[in-house]
Motif scaffolding. Structure first.
Motif, PDB file in Angstrom:
ATOM      1  N   UNK A 192      42.984  18.066  36.413  1.00 44.34           N
ATOM      2  CA  UNK A 192      43.202  19.013  35.324  1.00 44.34           C
ATOM      3  C   UNK A 192      43.754  20.354  35.747  1.00 44.34           C
ATOM      4  N   UNK A 193      43.968  20.551  37.047  1.00 51.09           N
ATOM      5  CA  UNK A 193      44.550  21.810  37.509  1.00 51.09           C
ATOM      6  C   UNK A 193      46.059  21.788  37.289  1.00 51.09           C
ATOM      7  N   UNK A 194      46.628  22.936  36.937  1.00 54.37           N
ATOM      8  CA  UNK A 194      48.060  23.000  36.679  1.00 54.37           C
ATOM      9  C   UNK A 194      48.900  23.070  37.933  1.00 54.37           C
ATOM     10  N   UNK A 195      48.290  23.473  39.047  1.00 53.19           N
ATOM     11  CA  UNK A 195      49.007  23.573  40.318  1.00 53.19           C
ATOM     12  C   UNK A 195      47.989  23.530  41.456  1.00 53.19           C
ATOM     13  N   UNK A 196      48.490  23.569  42.677  1.00 48.13           N
ATOM     14  CA  UNK A 196      47.610  23.445  43.831  1.00 48.13           C
ATOM     15  C   UNK A 196      46.839  24.728  44.113  1.00 48.13           C
ATOM     16  N   UNK A 197      47.414  25.900  43.778  1.00 48.34           N
ATOM     17  CA  UNK A 197      46.788  27.174  44.135  1.00 48.34           C
ATOM     18  C   UNK A 197      45.413  27.372  43.501  1.00 48.34           C
ATOM     19  N   UNK A 198      45.250  27.219  42.162  1.00 50.29           N
ATOM     20  CA  UNK A 198      43.914  27.402  41.583  1.00 50.29           C
ATOM     21  C   UNK A 198      42.918  26.359  42.073  1.00 50.29           C
ATOM     22  N   UNK A 199      43.398  25.154  42.385  1.00 48.04           N
ATOM     23  CA  UNK A 199      42.511  24.124  42.929  1.00 48.04           C
ATOM     24  C   UNK A 199      41.998  24.541  44.300  1.00 48.04           C
ATOM     25  N   UNK A 200      42.905  25.019  45.156  1.00 47.85           N
ATOM     26  CA  UNK A 200      42.491  25.455  46.496  1.00 47.85           C
ATOM     27  C   UNK A 200      41.479  26.597  46.425  1.00 47.85           C
ATOM     28  N   UNK A 201      41.732  27.567  45.527  1.00 50.67           N
ATOM     29  CA  UNK A 201      40.806  28.699  45.392  1.00 50.67           C
ATOM     30  C   UNK A 201      39.433  28.232  44.935  1.00 50.67           C
TER      31      UNK A 201
END
Length: 365
Positions: A326-335
């Motif tokens: 459900x994340x739109x990109x890798x950056x918010x997932x990594x954070x």
């Protein structure tokens, strides 16, 4: 001393008094709450600035002004820490947040060790630039997190907070930079003093009136490598109809509602056929979450840990896992992953696969 000077001194004295009362109120909470600890430091810094920045104190009591100046210069950093702890609900405190403190401390030391008019001006400009950058960051955080905030008193506080910060920082920054080149008009002294007093009273009133919501006991973060079970116990504080809503919420989440990209509280409320304010109350008061993103991340990061530790999925790209969750990109997932586990997804996968003898180079990044 003229009338304007008398009023200025009275306003600054009142601001210092209110700040000191706020600090005394927060001290007992500082042991269990990071936001209360930083709130105490901010209140002490505001008290020091209210006194040290007074022209009368500088003229009549230079030793007192000099003693309070280092603490006063830290006020912006303390305020930044306070806002981060209050609004971000972070599980871990990053060492990088000490960098502004190091810069301001170096500026203070330079003024004390190598006193000179040129150096004083340079350090004041540097100090105000650091403060401005920190306040811009605070405003971005406050404005950006409004929709996800599940704590109603804190959510209401955000709107007032932004205006108060902008007014105070603008007033103080202009006043400090003005002093470098000319005497500050008495009217500007009064504007600055009034802004400090208004903000001090506002913060004190809201903070003292909503202690439990603003300064909760910090919960330890889970740093294990097993599957993270979402906190889905339903509190007894909910009324019968809200307990029923909590059960329907649990069912929807178990069925994968959390995988919906861009899911918001409003969108989830519409899906459940309920009012947004009721759903916010259920997630906050019934399930114990202060932030909607944290609620979603309990499910998403739990599923991510399972996927990353699965030997059969070792060639699956981390980006694809993030998108599927459900994340739109890798950056918010990594954070989010690092915030909850203390590791990056790649580091977690390598550690998990190493435990089952899967070569690290065989895993897709």
């Amino acid at each position: 001393m003229d009338a304007a000077g008398t009023v200025d001194l009275m306003l600054r004295g009142a601001a210092a008094g209110v700040s000191l009362i706020l600090a005394a109120t927060l001290v007992p909470l500082a042991r269990r709450s990071l936001s209360a600890l930083f709130g105490t430091l901010f209140a002490l810094g505001a008290m020091a600035y209210s006194i040290a920045s007074s022209a009368l104190v500088a003229d009549q009591l230079p030793a007192l002004a000099a003693a309070l100046k280092p603490l006063a210069m830290m006020t912006g950093v303390f305020f930044w820490w306070f806002a981060l702890a209050l609004f971000c609900d972070a599980r871990r405190w990053r060492a990088s947040r000490l960098i502004p403190l190091a810069i301001v401390s170096a500026a203070c030391a330079a003024i004390l060790v190598f006193p000179s008019p040129a150096l004083d001006r340079a350090t004041i400009v540097l100090h105000e630039l650091v403060n401005a950058a920190l306040m811009i960051h605070v405003i971005v955080i406050i404005a950006g997190g409004h929709q996800d905030d599940l704590v109603q008193p804190r959510r209401k506080f955000r709107t007032i907070w932004v205006g108060a910060i902008a007014l105070t920082v603008l007033s103080v920054a202009v006043a400090e930079l003005w002093k470098l080149f000319a005497d500050l008009p008495s009217s500007m002294h009064l504007v600055e003093s009034m802004a400090i007093l208004v903000v001090a009273c506002g913060i004190a009133a809201w903070s003292i009136g909503a202690k439990s919501e603003f300064f909760p006991e910090e919960r330890s973060a889970s740093t294990g490598t097993g599957t993270l079970a979402p906190t889905t116990g339903i509190g007894t504080v909910l009324e019968a109809q809200d307990r029923h809503l909590a059960l329907r919420l649990r069912t929807a989440m178990d069925q994968g509602a959390w995988r919906t990209p861009g899911l918001t509280v409003a969108g989830l409320a519409e899906r459940l056929g309920t009012q947004e304010h009721r759903l916010r109350a259920v997630i906050n008061q019934g399930l114990g979450y202060r932030n909607f993103a944290a609620f979603l991340n309990e499910y998403r990061i739990g599923a991510a840990k399972t996927a990353l530790a699965d030997p059969a999925a070792s060639r699956r790209q981390i980006l694809q896992i993030a998108l599927d969750l459900g994340y739109g990109s890798i950056a918010p997932f990594n954070r989010a992953f690092r915030e909850m586990t203390g590791m990056t997804p790649s580091e977690y996968r390598r550690a998990a696969l190493k435990a089952v003898d899967i070569p690290a180079e065989a895993a897709a990044e």
